[in-house]
Motif scaffolding. Sequence first.
Motif, PDB file in Angstrom:
ATOM      1  N   ASP A  51      25.715   0.936 -10.065  1.00 40.05           N
ATOM      2  CA  ASP A  51      26.868   1.506  -9.157  1.00 40.05           C
ATOM      3  C   ASP A  51      26.341   2.388  -7.887  1.00 40.05           C
ATOM      4  O   ASP A  51      27.129   2.745  -7.246  1.00 40.05           O
ATOM      5  CB  ASP A  51      27.892   2.253 -10.087  1.00 40.05           C
ATOM      6  N   ARG A  52      25.079   2.350  -7.916  1.00 40.23           N
ATOM      7  CA  ARG A  52      24.374   3.081  -6.729  1.00 40.23           C
ATOM      8  C   ARG A  52      23.753   2.316  -5.901  1.00 40.23           C
ATOM      9  O   ARG A  52      22.941   2.852  -4.613  1.00 40.23           O
ATOM     10  CB  ARG A  52      23.541   4.188  -7.303  1.00 40.23           C
ATOM     11  N   VAL A  53      23.811   0.833  -5.698  1.00 41.29           N
ATOM     12  CA  VAL A  53      23.014   0.189  -4.964  1.00 41.29           C
ATOM     13  C   VAL A  53      23.810  -0.985  -4.732  1.00 41.29           C
ATOM     14  O   VAL A  53      24.604  -1.636  -5.444  1.00 41.29           O
ATOM     15  CB  VAL A  53      21.451  -0.169  -5.401  1.00 41.29           C
ATOM     16  N   GLN A  54      23.245  -1.312  -3.701  1.00 41.96           N
ATOM     17  CA  GLN A  54      23.610  -2.916  -3.096  1.00 41.96           C
ATOM     18  C   GLN A  54      22.361  -3.900  -2.960  1.00 41.96           C
ATOM     19  O   GLN A  54      21.206  -3.314  -2.598  1.00 41.96           O
ATOM     20  CB  GLN A  54      24.420  -3.070  -1.659  1.00 41.96           C
ATOM     21  N   PHE A  61      23.851 -10.568   1.007  1.00 40.53           N
ATOM     22  CA  PHE A  61      24.244  -9.838   0.269  1.00 40.53           C
ATOM     23  C   PHE A  61      24.887 -10.347  -1.250  1.00 40.53           C
ATOM     24  O   PHE A  61      25.553 -11.252  -0.898  1.00 40.53           O
ATOM     25  CB  PHE A  61      25.518  -8.652   0.560  1.00 40.53           C
ATOM     26  N   VAL A  77      19.473  -1.480  -1.383  1.00 36.75           N
ATOM     27  CA  VAL A  77      20.069  -0.565  -0.509  1.00 36.75           C
ATOM     28  C   VAL A  77      20.907   0.448  -1.158  1.00 36.75           C
ATOM     29  O   VAL A  77      21.736   0.020  -1.961  1.00 36.75           O
ATOM     30  CB  VAL A  77      20.727  -1.221   0.658  1.00 36.75           C
ATOM     31  N   THR A  79      24.029   2.849  -2.163  1.00 34.18           N
ATOM     32  CA  THR A  79      25.325   2.752  -1.608  1.00 34.18           C
ATOM     33  C   THR A  79      25.933   4.128  -2.169  1.00 34.18           C
ATOM     34  O   THR A  79      25.667   4.595  -3.343  1.00 34.18           O
ATOM     35  CB  THR A  79      26.095   1.512  -1.787  1.00 34.18           C
ATOM     36  N   ARG A  80      26.928   4.555  -1.492  1.00 36.28           N
ATOM     37  CA  ARG A  80      27.684   5.976  -2.188  1.00 36.28           C
ATOM     38  C   ARG A  80      28.983   5.314  -2.596  1.00 36.28           C
ATOM     39  O   ARG A  80      29.714   5.111  -1.761  1.00 36.28           O
ATOM     40  CB  ARG A  80      27.739   6.974  -1.193  1.00 36.28           C
ATOM     41  N   ARG A  81      29.070   5.572  -3.744  1.00 36.01           N
ATOM     42  CA  ARG A  81      30.363   5.290  -4.658  1.00 36.01           C
ATOM     43  C   ARG A  81      30.765   6.421  -5.184  1.00 36.01           C
ATOM     44  O   ARG A  81      30.147   7.078  -6.256  1.00 36.01           O
ATOM     45  CB  ARG A  81      30.250   4.096  -5.500  1.00 36.01           C
TER      46      ARG A  81
END
Length: 82
Positions: A51-54, A61, A77, A79-81
């Motif tokens: 849940d913290r990366v793409q 993607f 990469v 990501t901020r969730r």
Amino acid sequence: MARILYFASLVEALGKSSEEVSVPSAGVPVKWLLARLRARGGPWSVHLRDDRVQVTINKKFVELDETVTDSDDVAIVPTRRE
């Protein structure tokens, strides 16, 4: 070997911008690759949570069930969730 590229805050957190990782010749899901990297412990287990990366494979993607092979370039990469 699959080439793994780390971007943004991951470079500092993990101490590297890239590496090569061997994956089975039939390929594996991105989710498997992330779990393998998280198994290293420490910052790996925190910063590479699903849940913290793409993730991209060959600059596209992808979802976590997409297959990674030994010939792929994989970018991870943050990501901020919230």
